[in-house]
Design a protein around this motif. Structure first.
Motif, mmCIF file in Angstrom:
data_model
loop_
_atom_site.group_PDB
_atom_site.id
_atom_site.type_symbol
_atom_site.label_atom_id
_atom_site.label_comp_id
_atom_site.label_asym_id
_atom_site.label_seq_id
_atom_site.Cartn_x
_atom_site.Cartn_y
_atom_site.Cartn_z
ATOM 1 N N ILE A 175 0.841 -1.201 0.000
ATOM 2 C CA ILE A 175 0.000 0.000 0.000
ATOM 3 C C ILE A 175 0.871 1.245 0.000
ATOM 4 O O ILE A 175 1.786 1.388 0.818
ATOM 5 C CB ILE A 175 -0.910 0.033 1.250
ATOM 6 C CG1 ILE A 175 -1.795 -1.212 1.308
ATOM 7 C CG2 ILE A 175 -1.765 1.288 1.246
ATOM 8 C CD1 ILE A 175 -2.586 -1.306 2.608
ATOM 9 N N ASP A 176 0.601 2.154 -0.924
ATOM 10 C CA ASP A 176 1.312 3.430 -0.944
ATOM 11 C C ASP A 176 0.395 4.495 -1.528
ATOM 12 O O ASP A 176 -0.442 4.200 -2.395
ATOM 13 C CB ASP A 176 2.597 3.329 -1.777
ATOM 14 C CG ASP A 176 3.549 4.484 -1.493
ATOM 15 O OD1 ASP A 176 4.357 4.352 -0.551
ATOM 16 O OD2 ASP A 176 3.474 5.502 -2.192
ATOM 17 N N ILE A 216 -1.734 -1.562 -3.982
ATOM 18 C CA ILE A 216 -2.934 -0.746 -3.788
ATOM 19 C C ILE A 216 -2.480 0.690 -3.596
ATOM 20 O O ILE A 216 -1.647 0.977 -2.720
ATOM 21 C CB ILE A 216 -3.749 -1.205 -2.571
ATOM 22 C CG1 ILE A 216 -4.282 -2.628 -2.771
ATOM 23 C CG2 ILE A 216 -4.915 -0.240 -2.316
ATOM 24 C CD1 ILE A 216 -5.035 -3.177 -1.562
ATOM 25 N N THR A 217 -2.995 1.591 -4.407
ATOM 26 C CA THR A 217 -2.686 3.016 -4.239
ATOM 27 C C THR A 217 -3.797 3.647 -3.425
ATOM 28 O O THR A 217 -4.952 3.699 -3.848
ATOM 29 C CB THR A 217 -2.563 3.716 -5.604
ATOM 30 O OG1 THR A 217 -1.503 3.116 -6.350
ATOM 31 C CG2 THR A 217 -2.258 5.198 -5.407
ATOM 32 N N CYS A 218 -3.444 4.102 -2.241
ATOM 33 C CA CYS A 218 -4.445 4.673 -1.338
ATOM 34 C C CYS A 218 -3.747 5.558 -0.312
ATOM 35 O O CYS A 218 -2.702 5.185 0.224
ATOM 36 C CB CYS A 218 -5.215 3.567 -0.626
ATOM 37 S SG CYS A 218 -6.473 4.162 0.521
ATOM 38 N N ASN A 219 -4.315 6.712 -0.061
ATOM 39 C CA ASN A 219 -3.786 7.611 0.963
ATOM 40 C C ASN A 219 -4.392 7.211 2.302
ATOM 41 O O ASN A 219 -5.560 7.466 2.565
ATOM 42 C CB ASN A 219 -4.129 9.058 0.624
ATOM 43 C CG ASN A 219 -3.297 10.040 1.430
ATOM 44 O OD1 ASN A 219 -2.534 9.641 2.309
ATOM 45 N ND2 ASN A 219 -3.428 11.319 1.122
ATOM 46 N N VAL A 220 -3.597 6.561 3.143
ATOM 47 C CA VAL A 220 -4.097 6.057 4.428
ATOM 48 C C VAL A 220 -4.143 7.213 5.421
ATOM 49 O O VAL A 220 -3.144 7.557 6.048
ATOM 50 C CB VAL A 220 -3.208 4.918 4.965
ATOM 51 C CG1 VAL A 220 -3.765 4.391 6.282
ATOM 52 C CG2 VAL A 220 -3.126 3.786 3.947
ATOM 53 N N MET A 221 -5.305 7.824 5.533
ATOM 54 C CA MET A 221 -5.452 8.995 6.390
ATOM 55 C C MET A 221 -6.044 8.669 7.751
ATOM 56 O O MET A 221 -6.067 9.510 8.636
ATOM 57 C CB MET A 221 -6.340 10.040 5.693
ATOM 58 C CG MET A 221 -5.780 10.538 4.383
ATOM 59 S SD MET A 221 -4.233 11.447 4.589
ATOM 60 C CE MET A 221 -4.818 12.900 5.458
#
Length: 557
Positions: A175-176, A216-221
């Motif tokens: 994930i990044d 997985i491209t996702c901004n883990v906020m």
């Protein structure tokens, strides 16, 4: 004489011991807020050295520069003031041991395998060391909890994910937040896959399956986001199944997995220098998500942490995490968290000439702040960000040295357009004084400015300061005013410029202590959860290669 490298008398094996350590650090640092909260840009403007014991400053300003660079490592001299020696010795006694642990003693059966050329392609020496060690540690932890999938949080270009997949044969989800990183990870994994597939065909095992990381491209906020991603990891893991024909044993496992789809899964979260709140989010997700059985977290970029009292909901902020630290009433702030990235090992290994050059750059930045304050007061309201200029100044100084064999004359007609185009930002998590607005972030032995001290003559410093200032104005989109007297500003600052080295050496000594405080807060948060989990804090990398070398490892029991 030199003090011992580290004589820490504390332990953090349980919550009681960790809390005692935290309280002693909190008690010690409170009187030194003037050092911890300081920022280099205000050094001359605020006369920051005046807050330090005069006896300390008078002693240290006459010390060889090499002695100053050793202060963060605990170096003292017999003839130094007693209070100064006590300060340095006490700091070192409160700092967590950073020497690389004997990992095989902690994780029996651990086998650190050197990466082959295909997996190591594109890695720096530092990254290769980190990935070799961390992948072995994560593999050991994953095997111990019988993990179905490893989730690599903040995976970057996928180095760790690919080693865990191809070398250790785990199912991995990478994930990044950066879409470019995701594409690079996929492309790199495809090249590695082709290599391994070719090797298997040569060995006659072409039907053997290969694990390939799923990106997985996702901004883990938030914790909820990461929990959602971990909950879908089982589905993602199914997508990891390769297109190669599978053997009967593999078919059986897939059928068994399909039949038991509702059974509890076992996930491991891993993060190699997951920035800011991302490391904290990993730890909270581990606690709150039942499927996450273990976590291996190595944090960095403490300056990006959210902090209680800065508009963030207390339960979700990056610092403090633990009830114990919250009860101390200690707040840090960005400058303090910046300081926690200082590395005693990097200071100790820095060459004397590079150390001198770094201190000179600190002086230039602080003097430039005086230029802004006097001639551009309106810009000060916006907290100007100027960027990094070390490379440009290095090139310009080298050019002058080459063009002037006697090194006695420096062109005074600096070209503003050239300054604008030659100043290039550089990326560094722990680099020292390349960033004009984060000059106190950390000393790095591999980041010097290149111009030799012996080649410098007194008026060179002023010339460099003028170039530095003009380039800074250009960065801010400001036109040089005809009334600006760079010489006048430098004349005010220069008599005190030799105090920057002593001041920042004392300040840097507190950096490892602040990092210890931040790490203990995370560890205590886990220990406060009770006996349902076991957590340890372990230095797993060589600190000279990787200053952020402390891993927090936890498993549910």
């Amino acid at each position: 004489m030199a003090a011992p490298a580290n004589n820490c008398k504390y332990s953090c094996e349980n919550a009681t011991q960790t809390l005692e350590w935290i309280k002693d650090i909190a008690h010690f640092i409170k009187p030194y807020s003037f050092l911890i909260d300081a920022h280099v840009v205000n050094f001359f403007k605020g006369k920051l050295w005046e807050a330090v014991d005069r006896e300390w400053i008078d002693c240290l300003r006459n010390q060889p520069l090499q002695n100053l660079l050793l202060i963060p490592s605990g170096f003292i001299q017999d003839d130094w003031p007693v209070s100064l020696k006590e300060f340095i010795v006490t700091v070192r006694s409160l700092v967590f041991h950073r020497e690389q642990a004997d990992l095989r003693m902690v994780l029996p059966g651990l086998n650190i395998t050197s990466l082959n050329k295909v997996l190591a392609q594109g890695m720096s020496l530092k990254k290769k060391h980190e990935v070799e060690v961390l992948s072995a540690v994560v593999n050991s932890i994953a095997n111990s909890v019988k993990a179905d999938t490893i989730v690599d949080v903040g995976a970057g270009q996928g180095y760790l994910s690919q080693v865990l997949s191809f070398q250790y044969q785990h199912s991995v989800v990478a994930i990044d937040a950066n879409d470019h990183h995701g594409r690079v990870t996929d492309a790199r994994a495809e090249r590695i896959k082709k290599h391994y597939a070719a090797q298997m065909r040569k060995l006659g095992s072409g039907k053997k399956c290969l694990n390939v990381p799923k990106t997985i491209t996702c901004n883990v906020m938030s914790i909820d986001t990461l929990k959602s991603l971990t909950n879908m990891s089982n589905k993602a893991a199914e997508l990891l199944k390769p297109n190669f024909p599978s053997d009967e044993e593999h078919d059986e496992r897939r059928l068994e997995s399909s039949c038991n789809a509702d059974c509890e899964t076992s996930l491991v979260l891993a993060g190699l220098h997951a920035c800011g709140d991302l490391s904290v989010t990993m730890l909270r997700t581990f606690v709150e998500c039942k499927d996450v059985k273990a976590v291996v977290s190595i944090g960095c970029c403490y300056h990006l942490l959210s902090e209680e009292g800065s508009g963030v909901i207390g339960s979700q902020c990056g610092f403090p995490m633990s009830c114990g630290v919250k009860n101390t009433g200690i707040s840090l702030g960005r400058s303090s968290r910046d300081l926690s990235c200082q590395s005693a090992e990097r200071w100790r290994s820095l060459r004397v000439d590079a150390g001198l050059q770094n201190f000179e750059m600190l002086a230039f930045r602080a003097a430039f702040q005086m230029v802004l304050g006097k001639y551009y007061p309106d810009i000060m309201i916006t907290s100007p960000t100027i960027g990094r200029q070390g490379k440009a100044l290095r090139r310009q100084q080298q050019r002058r040295i080459l063009e002037s064999p006697l090194h006695s004359s420096v062109p005074q007609d600096s070209n503003m357009e050239a300054n604008c185009t030659t100043v290039e930002p550089t990326k560094s998590k722990t680099g020292f004084v390349l960033d004009m607005d984060a000059l106190s972030d950390g000393m790095s032995s591999d980041r010097s400015f290149g111009y030799g001290c012996k080649a410098m003559v007194p008026h060179d410093k002023y010339s460099l300061f003028e170039i530095f200032s003009q380039s800074g104005l250009c960065r801010l989109g400001l036109k040089p005013l005809p009334q600006i007297s760079f010489q006048g500003i430098w004349n005010q600052a220069e008599p005190f410029s030799d105090l920057i080295g002593p001041y920042w050496s004392l300040r840097a000594a507190l950096g490892p202590l602040l990092e210890t405080f931040l790490l203990l807060d995370r560890l205590l948060f886990l220990q406060e959860q009770g006996n349902s989990l076991k957590a340890v804090m372990l230095p797993i990398f060589d600190p000279a290669l990787s200053p952020r070398n402390v891993a927090i490892i936890a498993k549910k029991i």
